[in-house]
Design a protein around this motif. Structure first.
Motif: not given
Length: 668
Positions: A540-548
């Motif tokens: 999934n090409e989304r960069i999740e903000a919760e993974a920052f």
């Protein structure tokens, strides 16, 4: 004169023997020293033991024919008893010499009273350790540091309130000479637990733990925790092989040979490819020691990052950096020679940069063990019916030291959470017919809990990516064992239940296992790994903000916030920043496997109390006024934006105060 010398010599030898025997025992001190000794993994142990587990697994699971996949995991304990007028639930009760070496637990935050936990040692009716549950398992009563810590902390909405959820872990060893009983007082408190303990052979000299040990060994305890956290490489002199650039065309290989009686101490590389994620899966590490093939694993899975470098981490045996370097500190001894081969099974060329193999001399003897790493995958398997998936089956003698799981979840939009990880571990040692390790959930096995959607990294465990825990995407879980290594004399079989909430759907499921064994030991895998590495990876090409990764922050507080039923949030989670005053700045980072230029899209769900912020990407202005106040979804496209290969930074500065929530970003 000669007789006098003989007597003196005998007395000296006797005193040496007494001195040696005084320290030739299992103790709090010896176990702490063992915890930081990587070499000990590659040799058979001085004292034989079996690692067992006491857990709160659902006792309705009697056999594969009787409620084998029962899921009431918070109810299991041995019995209730009354001690000094107190009603206590017994979590563990064993006889003989042993040592508790890991205590994992979690609990329902909104109903937990934080009761009292007690450790009764050697049959005493007076507890050797007593205190509030959280003070002992994840507090400061036994250790103020990484050996007593929370993991994967996030807040989940429950009846309009955000409750803190996480797993708690205690790694402080608690040895005992003649037995151990653990109880919990707090009958209204539902909680989950798994206690790993060593059962030593009868007659093994064990010094029973006492609280005074913490004072007597305070410096050693502090040094042990510092050593584990800093995770420095081997400090002695090493030889090595270094290659700056190796380019492999499709379906080609490169082999490096090392001769002598030696041990590899560090193995590192950096991978470059146009299709980076596929390269992490389709580039394979093969190792042979003394002619025996013991390692065959994709590069990304070998270094416990799956097929992405979404974050960096510094685990006890694996390190991944934002610059793309991956390194391993497993000790890999051999008697005559080692062959390390890198295969490219992808359709595009790959370049191996900074390939480094550092090694030293090794005293090979009958106690030495060979290092193994095995990988295989179950591709697009149905979520139902529930089933046991085999991580590995080993025949022979050795010790199991860790594993990594890369799972891609295709499922979203179910009435319940699209969660794949309810399944329990079932571990059979030396031919057991019922598993001596029966767990409470896959996420619990990996030491977090509650469908944790926060990324985290600790020395012995981690979740570098959690994209697929509450929606479509990839998740990677890691567990490297410390004192909780599992020894086996004849065999070991590790199964994990695939227990998915979704009634229909699919997952890709790829376990990697790490273990040591004798020359005769061998692993059996249930399918063909060669075909698996050629299968196109999904992401999934989304960069999740919760993974920052939060680098710095002023007075603001940042937390992953999750709403399980909110399908409007990607992964049903967001990065939430509170106490965000005017002018406050939060700096975070994230990883991109490739350089990308295109339209960057920022997405947030609007909330009533959110304030406006300015955003910078890699120190360049991105959005001057990002205001997600209100209801619905805020989507802002930013054309002609470039993500760098490797580490990218994002700066969030409050304009007018108020909270801040960011969901994810994409670039196309």
């Amino acid at each position: 004169m000669k007789r006098t010398h003989f007597i003196l010599a005998a007395l000296f030898a006797s005193s040496v023997l007494i001195h040696e025997n005084a320290f030739a025992e299992v103790s709090f001190k010896s176990l702490l020293e063992e915890m930081t000794n990587r070499e000990a993994l590659a040799r058979e142990d001085k004292y034989d033991f079996t690692l067992a587990q006491a857990s709160s697994y659902d006792r309705a699971s009697k056999s594969p024919a009787e409620d084998w996949f029962a899921n009431g995991d918070g109810s299991g304990f041995i019995r209730e008893e009354v001690n000094h007028g107190r009603k206590e639930r017994v979590l563990m009760d064993v006889q003989g010499p042993g040592a508790i070496v890991r205590f994992w637990s979690t609990y329902l935050t909104w109903g937990f009273k934080n009761g009292t936990i007690r450790f009764y040692l050697d049959g005493s009716d007076k507890p050797a350790i007593e205190g509030k549950f959280l003070d002992i398992i994840s507090g400061k009563l036994l250790a103020d540091g990484i050996l007593s810590a929370r993991t994967g902390t996030f807040r989940e909405d429950h009846k309009g309130k955000g409750y803190l959820l996480s797993g708690v872990n205690l790694y402080v060893p608690i040895p005992y000479e003649n037995g151990c009983k653990v109880t919990y007082e707090g009958e209204d408190d539902p909680f989950y637990f798994a206690i790993n303990y060593r059962a030593y052979e009868k007659g093994t000299p064990v010094k029973t733990f006492a609280m005074q040990e913490l004072k007597d060994n305070a410096k050693l305890l502090a040094d042990t925790q510092q050593d584990i956290v800093e995770n420095k490489p081997y400090q002695g002199a090493v030889d090595g092989v270094m290659h700056n650039d190796i380019t492999l065309a499709p379906n080609t290989s490169k082999t490096i040979t090392i001769t002598g009686e030696k041990a590899i101490r560090k193995f590192a590389m950096k991978l470059i490819s146009e299709d980076y994620k596929q390269a992490l899966r389709s580039t394979v590490i093969e190792m042979k020691f003394d002619g025996k093939k013991t390692v065959w694993t994709p590069v990304g899975d070998f270094f416990s990052t799956g097929y992405t470098l979404a974050t960096e981490f510094n685990g006890r045996y694996h390190k991944v950096s934002f610059d793309g370097e991956m390194s391993s500190q497993w000790i890999m001894p051999f008697q005559r020679n080692a062959e390390i081969t890198i295969h490219n099974f992808a359709e595009k060329p790959v370049t191996i940069k900074n390939l480094s193999v550092k090694h030293t001399q090794w005293d090979w003897n009958n106690d030495s063990l060979y290092f193994h790493a095995n990988w295989h995958t179950y591709s697009k398997i149905p979520t139902h019916p529930h089933r046991d998936l085999n991580y590995i089956t080993i025949d022979g003698k050795g010790k199991y030291v860790g594993d990594s799981l890369a799972i891609y979840n295709y499922v979203d939009g179910e009435p319940k959470q699209p969660w794949w990880g309810e399944g329990d571990e079932k571990i059979y040692i030396d031919g057991e017919t019922f598993p001596s390790h029966f767990g409470t959930g896959t996420e619990d096995y990996y030491s977090y809990a509650w469908v944790g959607c926060a990324t985290f990294a600790q020395p012995f465990l981690g979740q570098p990516i959690a994209q697929g825990n509450r929606g479509i995407g990839l998740t990677v879980n890691n567990r490297w064992r410390a004192l909780d290594v599992m020894t086996f004399n004849k065999s070991l079989k590790l199964d994990m239940e695939l227990w998915h909430w979704a009634g229909s759907g699919n997952v890709d499921y790829a376990p990697t296992t790490f273990w040591y064994g004798t020359a005769e030991s061998k692993a059996s895998l249930v399918n063909n790994p060669h075909q698996g590495v050629k299968t196109p990876v999904r992401f999934n090409e989304r960069i999740e903000a919760e993974a920052f990764k939060i680098e710095t922050k002023s007075n603001a507080e940042s937390v992953v916030y999750s709403q399980p039923e909110n399908r409007a949030w990607s992964n049903r989670s967001q990065l939430f920043i509170s106490n965000f005053s005017k002018g406050d700045v939060v700096n975070a980072s994230f990883y991109s496997g490739e350089e990308k230029t295109g339209t960057l899209t920022l997405v947030a769900q609007k909330l009533p109390a959110v304030g406006a912020v300015t955003l910078k990407l890699n120190d360049k202005p991105l959005v001057a006024d990002f205001n997600a106040k209100g209801k619905g979804t805020l989507t802002i496209p930013v054309p002609n934006t470039t993500l760098k290969q490797g580490r990218n930074t994002i700066s969030i500065q409050s304009i007018n105060g108020g909270d801040m929530a960011l969901d994810y970003l994409t670039i196309k």
